[in-house]
Write an enzyme that holds these catalytic residues in place. Structure first.
Site, PDB file in Angstrom:
ATOM      1  N   GLY A   1       0.832  -1.197   0.000  1.00 31.38           N
ATOM      2  CA  GLY A   1       0.000   0.000   0.000  1.00 31.38           C
ATOM      3  C   GLY A   1       0.861   1.239   0.000  1.00 31.38           C
ATOM      4  O   GLY A   1       2.085   1.176   0.136  1.00 31.38           O
ATOM      5  N   CYS A   2       0.234   2.370  -0.185  1.00 32.19           N
ATOM      6  CA  CYS A   2       0.961   3.633  -0.188  1.00 32.19           C
ATOM      7  C   CYS A   2       0.217   4.635   0.672  1.00 32.19           C
ATOM      8  O   CYS A   2      -0.999   4.549   0.846  1.00 32.19           O
ATOM      9  CB  CYS A   2       1.129   4.168  -1.607  1.00 32.19           C
ATOM     10  SG  CYS A   2      -0.434   4.422  -2.486  1.00 32.19           S
ATOM     11  N   GLY A   3       0.963   5.558   1.226  1.00 31.02           N
ATOM     12  CA  GLY A   3       0.373   6.559   2.092  1.00 31.02           C
ATOM     13  C   GLY A   3       0.915   7.934   1.794  1.00 31.02           C
ATOM     14  O   GLY A   3       1.570   8.155   0.777  1.00 31.02           O
TER      15      GLY A   3
ATOM     16  N   ASP B   1      -4.922   9.565  15.437  1.00 35.92           N
ATOM     17  CA  ASP B   1      -5.279   9.047  14.111  1.00 35.92           C
ATOM     18  C   ASP B   1      -5.947   7.680  14.192  1.00 35.92           C
ATOM     19  O   ASP B   1      -5.751   6.834  13.317  1.00 35.92           O
ATOM     20  CB  ASP B   1      -4.034   8.968  13.224  1.00 35.92           C
ATOM     21  CG  ASP B   1      -4.374   8.992  11.736  1.00 35.92           C
ATOM     22  OD1 ASP B   1      -5.514   9.370  11.396  1.00 35.92           O
ATOM     23  OD2 ASP B   1      -3.515   8.640  10.914  1.00 35.92           O
TER      24      ASP B   1
ATOM     25  N   ILE C   1       3.234   9.721   3.309  1.00 34.18           N
ATOM     26  CA  ILE C   1       4.670   9.978   3.415  1.00 34.18           C
ATOM     27  C   ILE C   1       5.521   8.802   2.961  1.00 34.18           C
ATOM     28  O   ILE C   1       6.745   8.862   3.061  1.00 34.18           O
ATOM     29  CB  ILE C   1       5.064  10.368   4.855  1.00 34.18           C
ATOM     30  CG1 ILE C   1       4.835   9.212   5.827  1.00 34.18           C
ATOM     31  CG2 ILE C   1       4.330  11.616   5.298  1.00 34.18           C
ATOM     32  CD1 ILE C   1       5.388   9.489   7.217  1.00 34.18           C
ATOM     33  N   GLY C   2       4.922   7.739   2.465  1.00 35.53           N
ATOM     34  CA  GLY C   2       5.733   6.621   2.017  1.00 35.53           C
ATOM     35  C   GLY C   2       4.925   5.489   1.428  1.00 35.53           C
ATOM     36  O   GLY C   2       3.699   5.526   1.379  1.00 35.53           O
ATOM     37  N   THR C   3       5.654   4.475   0.974  1.00 36.58           N
ATOM     38  CA  THR C   3       5.060   3.286   0.380  1.00 36.58           C
ATOM     39  C   THR C   3       5.533   2.067   1.157  1.00 36.58           C
ATOM     40  O   THR C   3       6.707   1.987   1.526  1.00 36.58           O
ATOM     41  CB  THR C   3       5.478   3.152  -1.092  1.00 36.58           C
ATOM     42  OG1 THR C   3       5.144   4.355  -1.784  1.00 36.58           O
ATOM     43  CG2 THR C   3       4.757   1.994  -1.758  1.00 36.58           C
ATOM     44  N   VAL C   4       4.637   1.133   1.411  1.00 36.19           N
ATOM     45  CA  VAL C   4       4.961  -0.047   2.214  1.00 36.19           C
ATOM     46  C   VAL C   4       5.037  -1.274   1.322  1.00 36.19           C
ATOM     47  O   VAL C   4       4.167  -1.501   0.474  1.00 36.19           O
ATOM     48  CB  VAL C   4       3.926  -0.267   3.331  1.00 36.19           C
ATOM     49  CG1 VAL C   4       4.250  -1.519   4.134  1.00 36.19           C
ATOM     50  CG2 VAL C   4       3.903   0.938   4.264  1.00 36.19           C
TER      51      VAL C   4
END
Length: 506
Positions: free
Chosen positions: A130-132, A248, A134-137
């Site tokens: 997945g991606c968010g 969050d 501030i970054g990608t996992v």
């Protein structure tokens, strides 16, 4: 929404999160040095084509400076090399007590012993999870082992241009402090010339948002919801004891481990502050509890944890053999003669922040109104979280983001006619979703007060980890995960970030 450590891709209909930030006053910006792995990035960190890029926008709001003192539990580090460990006074290096029985720690340590440092060249990236913001996992395998991790990769140049280096640093420093069964384990972190990487625990069960979508009626039963929120409550209690306000909480950020238990994720919006744990006698706590709730909060009325009794499940009312009225009367008289045990209260009630961060449907009224907020925002989001698990939707969602914000501030809480849930569940939600934070349940005593609510009757807090989860994820077939072909790393990361939108509402 920030990136996931779970297995599922990110649904397009997920809720939007907001926070456009300016540097918080107590943190130093992170300096980045070039290291020897720079030449290996393009060949090592490559991405496979994926259809999981997020099309929904994460809405960012203006973040003002926080007015709380920062905890010295974990001091910010100004060093920036490829070191796997950094300075965290409470739990650093091999001092985390739960490292002993984890084969992944042993594998990581073996590589460090052999090569000195851990870097990207020691991992094989299998697929993007997945991606968010501030970054990608990515799902990553440590070479020469059968140990799998979730690796969060952040483009430092992109973070700097979007003024989000501080968020990445905050998340890393918080992860370094954590050692709890329902919170993520940071196995390692390292940096290259272009990227900052976090090596964390992989959760094959995805997140609770995805799991809820698969339930009948897209909602959990009350018993299942109680299981999940009880574990989340323990995680929140631990965070608040460390002086960390999560800010969050939502189903997308609650991941499901391979054993069915949960883990909170994504700490880039969290706030660190000072906290002073206090031991308070139960008689005082009970009198305060009676003022804030219609339920009896006397210790005799609250089921206390016990490691002696071993029920088949930690989430069911306990049944005892019937006794005569005389026996019960004698037991009550005996109980009244024993002084109740004192309780530990560690709620960061003095924390204040002016940051406008969070997800629209989960934002507390005090955040929207710009009045400043503290740890009580976590208990508001806890109420929204429980409501969504039980009813399949959030209580204040409007036709758009602006309407949602107006509903949170100005509309009363309403429950749908269906499904039917217990009075205790409704009372807990109603007590949490109080618009004035000072009147909100758990405002003063935090999780200590929450645990005493009748909704959690039958929960053996000492044995929560022994409870049978409502659902166990299917085993992951790691062999079928395709290895990532060579691709331009920077292009992939920038591609992910281009899917995020930023709006100013005020």
């Amino acid at each position: 929404m920030a990136s996931k450590y779970g297995s599922g891709v990110l649904p397009e209909n997920k809720k939007e999160k907001g926070d456009k930030e300016t540097p918080e006053t107590s943190y130093s910006s992170q300096s980045v040095s070039v290291n020897t792995l720079a030449d290996q990035v393009s060949s090592t960190l490559s991405f496979a084509p994926s259809s999981d890029s997020k099309t929904g926008g994460e809405v960012k709001f203006n973040e003002k400076s926080d007015q709380s003192g920062k905890s010295n539990t974990c001091r910010p580090s100004t060093s920036s090399d490829i070191s796997d460990e950094s300075t965290c006074s409470s739990f650093s290096g091999n001092n985390k007590p739960h490292k002993a029985n984890d084969v992944r720690w042993e594998a990581i340590q073996a590589v460090r012993t052999k090569h000195g440092v851990l870097g990207l060249n020691h991992f094989r990236l299998l697929k993007r999870l997945g991606c968010g913001d501030i970054g990608t996992v990515h799902l990553a395998e440590l070479h020469g082992t059968r140990c799998f991790f979730a690796m969060k990769v952040m483009d430092k140049g992109a973070l700097a241009s979007r003024k989000k280096l501080l968020r990445a640093q905050t998340e890393r420093e918080i992860l370094q402090c954590l050692d709890h069964p329902f919170l993520p384990t940071l196995y390692s972190h390292f940096e290259t010339e272009k990227f900052s990487c976090l090596v964390m625990e992989f959760c094959p069960g995805g997140d609770l948002h995805t799991l809820r979508q698969r339930q009948p009626g897209k909602r959990f039963s009350e018993q299942a919801a109680k299981f999940y929120v009880a574990e989340v409550l323990l995680a929140m209690e631990y965070l608040h004891m460390l002086g960390i306000i999560y800010r969050d909480l939502k189903p997308e950020n609650v991941l499901v481990r391979d054993d069915g238990h949960v883990m909170l994720s994504d700490f880039d919006l969290s706030l660190r502050c000072t906290v002073s744990p206090t031991v308070v006698r139960s008689t005082v706590l009970a009198s305060e509890g009676q003022k804030n709730s219609g339920y009896c909060a006397q210790p005799a009325c609250i089921q206390q944890p016990s490691c002696i009794s071993a029920p088949t499940t930690c989430f069911s009312p306990r049944y005892f053999s019937s006794k005569s009225k005389k026996d019960k009367k004698m037991k009550n008289e005996t109980g009244n003669q024993v002084s109740p045990l004192p309780e530990l209260v560690a709620e960061p009630t003095s924390a204040r922040s002016m940051s406008f961060v969070g997800t629209h449907e989960y934002l507390a009224p005090e955040i929207i109104k710009g009045e400043g907020h503290g740890s009580a925002v976590d208990w508001w989001t806890f109420g929204i979280f429980l409501y969504e698990l039980l009813f399949g939707k959030t209580p204040f969602k409007g036709s758009g983001n602006r309407a949602t914000l107006f509903n949170v501030v100005g509309q009363p809480l309403r429950f749908p006619e269906s499904p039917v849930v217990s009075f205790a569940a409704r009372d807990l939600i109603r007590s949490l979703l109080v618009k004035e934070p000072q009147h909100r349940l758990a405002y003063k005593r935090g999780a200590t007060e929450m645990k005493q609510h009748p909704f959690f009757e039958g929960v053996n807090w000492a044995l929560v980890r022994c409870a049978s989860p409502p659902e166990i994820p299917k085993p992951v077939d790691y062999e079928s995960a395709p290895a990532t072909p060579a691709a331009a790393t920077s292009t992939s990361v920038k591609s992910d970030q281009s899917n995020y939108l930023e709006f100013d509402f005020f």
